[in-house]
Design an enzyme around this catalytic site. Structure first.
Site, short mmCIF file in Angstrom:
data_model
loop_
_atom_site.label_atom_id
_atom_site.label_comp_id
_atom_site.label_asym_id
_atom_site.label_seq_id
_atom_site.Cartn_x
_atom_site.Cartn_y
_atom_site.Cartn_z
N HIS A 283 -3.99 12.02 0.30
CA HIS A 283 -3.07 13.09 0.70
C HIS A 283 -3.94 14.30 0.98
CE1 HIS A 283 0.34 11.27 -1.81
NE2 HIS A 283 -0.74 10.67 -2.26
N ASP B 155 0.81 18.48 6.20
CA ASP B 155 0.53 17.27 5.44
C ASP B 155 -0.09 16.18 6.31
OD1 ASP B 155 0.53 15.94 3.09
OD2 ASP B 155 2.70 15.66 2.95
N ARG C 170 11.74 22.03 -2.95
CA ARG C 170 11.55 21.75 -4.36
C ARG C 170 12.27 22.81 -5.16
NH1 ARG C 170 5.06 20.38 -4.23
NH2 ARG C 170 5.27 18.66 -2.76
N CYS D 122 4.97 12.03 1.49
CA CYS D 122 4.21 10.78 1.37
C CYS D 122 5.06 9.52 1.33
CB CYS D 122 3.20 10.83 0.24
SG CYS D 122 3.70 11.77 -1.19
N HIS E 219 -1.48 11.85 5.61
CA HIS E 219 -1.85 10.79 4.67
C HIS E 219 -2.79 9.84 5.37
CE1 HIS E 219 1.82 12.50 2.94
NE2 HIS E 219 1.11 12.40 1.85
N LYS F 213 -7.56 15.26 -7.75
CA LYS F 213 -7.54 16.03 -6.51
C LYS F 213 -8.64 17.07 -6.48
CE LYS F 213 -4.01 19.12 -8.37
NZ LYS F 213 -2.83 19.92 -8.09
N GLN G 88 4.51 21.82 4.58
CA GLN G 88 3.15 21.40 4.31
C GLN G 88 2.49 20.94 5.60
OE1 GLN G 88 4.15 18.21 1.54
NE2 GLN G 88 3.29 19.43 -0.13
#
Length: 645
Positions: free
Chosen positions: A518, A386, A366, A337, A388, A472, A384
């Site tokens: 997200h 992902d 991570r 992000c 946004h 979320k 991910q």
RNA sequence: GCCGUUGUAGCUCAGGGGUAGAGCACUUCCUUGGUAAGGAAGAGGUCAUGAGUUCAAUUCUCAUCAACGGCUCCA
């Protein structure tokens, strides 16, 4: 006179106060034998507890979830009694029933229980159960309770007592074991006929890693031996679906100690499977107006200071990478992000540009604690799916719903029917844990709750489970052995736009702050593939599976014909291979079945002469002969059906 | 990270103070076959790593690493 209303609406009259057990007896001896507890005015009670005024009563047996729960809770006491007998001086924490069985947290001092000891504990439990000890309920003054456990020297129970009010404390006694317990319990130990201690593990007292680690014993009990046997068989079956086992067997992925723990290596077949999933989602995203972006695997530490991630997770991350000359510090990207925020910020935006949806299959790293790593579901490097979405506050709810549509479509296409959704909100009393204003949080939480309601999704609300920057909605799916994993996630974020000072020019010609959403429908490719493997036991949908068809020539003489068939199939975009080994047909079939290849095409003299293939479907068997062209049609039809949801 | 268990061939596992075994997989040869395992031979292991005890350690002790089951954590 007492009137008892039963679940079917009928009312039975009793002269004097009765117990659930009395009511059961007045109906039938058989029921009385099977009753484990009674639900009185909606509350589960001991079947032996006296009902002294009119009430609606449901008698609970093994067929009721609450009946099972009562049995398992009582079994936890039974196990504690057995442990106390075998390990004198053991102290006890808590021992609840759980979804499948029960556990008890025990402080054994210097002693250790290992799986070698399970059998003797099981045997002791069975011996005690056979003695048919009743469970006695006693209300007890707090002072007496404290003195009981002070004498016993059980500091855990004393701590639990501190939090209870005088007048609400009950003890349960069965056999030689007395426990502080709210209940309810079985009338006696006799229904416990089959016992299995499942595992032993450490567990922090009260779930606090700063406190002492107790020994947690997991067990399960049944009223019949056969049910235990069936349950254990079920567990065995589930183990066969384990993605770690299938991942190796089907050549999907491996781990290497050399590369590092939690860093999966995708083998060609696994990579193909994953790429196909990615293509599937990319197509959906193109249709839904997403724009691809690509960002690097590392980012300057300052980026994460701006985003707030560094303050929150910096200490628990891989250490920053330093440049040799300039001394700059870069972090392995833990999130996409912040990068996407920079892309947004790189130019002015009009309200007319919004919503702007930046999508990236972004690989992030991570540091996960070593004890947390688990196959592909919990890794240190993962990708991910992902994106946004930058939008105006008014667009949040619609965008949120559009994302839900994508997720629901994916779940439907992959037959994930029994997922759960969880709305994670903040813990309103804990301001330390979150960033952003109460006002923004309220707005975001409301938007999610409304979107979920409008989509008619069933969900549970989890307070205190929100991310630090926003609430979320998570889509949770269970793995083969019932563990829940979060897959898809949608998160509303009013905070990063603030931190990165993101803006757009509104129709009023003033600057406004966009809202960020997200979202990751799969969550991570690693975890999604893991759950998918377990969900379909390695039998992937035809459109996804790395090997759709294998051609099995009866002998070398038919290799040439097999190659002709292969070429034809490849021209129809069907993924096929030839088994060239000089093995018999039976052997090739067996191996193809074990590899879970959906279609086997047997080609020999007959087929070569008639220009056909003999089709065998995985798990089903011989479908007969047809031309390769017709077979190609069968394959594409099946794919079309699978994807038409 | 914490507690417990485990670590022997690519996989599944047996063994055990005197420098290692099976099945499958692999290689070669024979076999050319019809819907879930054809036959034979061969190759393959510093017994996770490092220390210690011992005449001798893969086996016993300790440490480290990793895997497994939980706990805590999970942007």
């Amino acid at each position: 006179m007492i009137n008892i209303t039963l679940p079917d609406g009928s009312i039975r009259h009793y002269e004097a106060p009765v117990t659930g057990l009395d009511i059961a007896r007045s109906i039938s001896e058989g029921l009385a034998r099977n009753v484990l507890a009674a639900k009185v005015n909606g509350v589960v009670w001991d079947a032996t507890r006296v009902i002294s005024s009119d009430a609606s009563v449901k008698l609970l047996t093994w067929d009721d979830e609450e009946g099972k729960a009562t049995m398992w809770h009582s079994s936890a006491h039974l196990m504690a009694e057995a442990v106390e007998a075998l390990y004198p001086g053991a102290k006890f924490g808590i021992g609840p029933d759980i979804e499948n069985g029960f556990y008890y947290d025990i402080d054994l001092g210097d002693r250790v229980i290992s799986s070698d000891d399970f059998e003797k504990i099981e045997q002791k439990m069975l011996d005690l159960a056979r003695e048919k000890h009743p469970y006695y309920r006693r209300e007890i003054p707090k002072a007496d309770a404290i003195s009981h456990f002070a004498t016993k020297g059980d500091e855990y129970k004393l701590e639990l007592l501190e939090e209870l009010q005088d007048g609400e404390i009950t003890f349960y006694e069965s056999g030689h074991f007395t426990d502080l317990c709210r209940g309810p319990h079985l009338p006696d130990t006799s229904p416990i006929k089959a016992v299995k201690i499942l595992s032993v593990a450490g567990a922090y007292w009260r779930g606090d890693e700063k406190r002492k680690m107790l020994t947690r014993l997991y067990g399960i009990t049944f009223p019949k031996q056969k049910e235990l046997t069936d349950y254990l068989t079920l567990l065995e079956e589930a183990k066969k679906r384990d993605h770690r086992k299938l991942g190796r067997e089907l050549d999907l992925f491996i781990f290497s100690q050399q590369v590092g723990q939690g860093l999966p290596l995708w083998l060609p077949k696994g990579a193909q499977l994953r790429e196909r999933l990615e293509q599937f989602l990319k197509k959906l995203q193109r249709q839904a107006g997403y724009l691809p972006v690509i960002t690097p695997h590392i980012g300057n530490v300052d980026l994460y200071k701006t985003s707030g991630h560094f303050a929150k997770y910096g200490a628990d991350s891989f250490r920053p990478i330093l440049t040799p000359q300039e001394g700059e510090a870069f972090m392995l990207k833990p999130m996409n992000c912040p990068h996407h925020c920079e892309i947004y910020r790189s130019r002015y935006h009009s309200y007319k540009d919004l919503p702007l949806r930046y999508a990236e299959f972004g690989t992030v790293y991570r540091y996960e604690q070593s004890g947390e790593l688990h196959g592909l579901t919990r890794v240190r490097g993962f990708t991910q799916d992902d994106a946004h979405i930058f939008c105006t506050p008014d667009q949040v709810k619609d965008e949120f719903k559009n994302v839900m549509d994508i997720i629901l479509y994916i779940f439907k296409a992959l037959k994930f029917q029994d997922f759960e959704t969880q709305i994670s909100l903040r813990d309103k009393n804990d301001h330390e844990k979150y960033i952003g204003s109460d006002e923004n949080w309220d707005k975001a939480e409301r938007a999610i709750i409304e979107a979920v309601e409008e989509k008619g999704l069933k969900s549970v609300i989890a307070h205190g489970e929100a991310a630090f920057y926003g609430p979320k909605l998570d889509f949770m799916v269970r793995d083969a052995i019932g563990r829940k994993w979060q897959l898809g996630t949608i998160q509303v974020d009013y905070n990063l736009p603030e931190r990165f000072e993101l803006e757009y020019i509104g129709s009023d010609n003033l600057q406004h702050r966009p809202v960020m959403i997200h979202r990751a429908p799969f969550g991570s490719m690693e975890r999604f593939v893991a759950v998918l493997i377990e969900h379909c036991a390695g039998n992937f949908p035809l459109w996804l599976t790395p090997e759709q068809v294998i051609i099995l020539p009866i002998s070398e003489k038919y290799h040439e014909y097999a190659e002709k068939v292969l070429k034809l199939l490849n021209n129809s975009e069907i993924r096929a291979q030839i088994d060239y080994r000089s093995e018999k047909a039976g052997r090739k079939i067996r191996d193809a079945e074990l590899r879970k290849i959906p279609f086997m095409l047997v080609v020999g003299e007959k087929e070569a002469e008639s220009g056909t293939v003999s089709v065998r479907k995985h798990g089903e068997g011989d479908l007969g002969a047809m031309t390769p062209e017709k077979f190609a049609g069968v394959v594409s039809d099946e794919i079309a059906v699978l994807l038409d949801v």
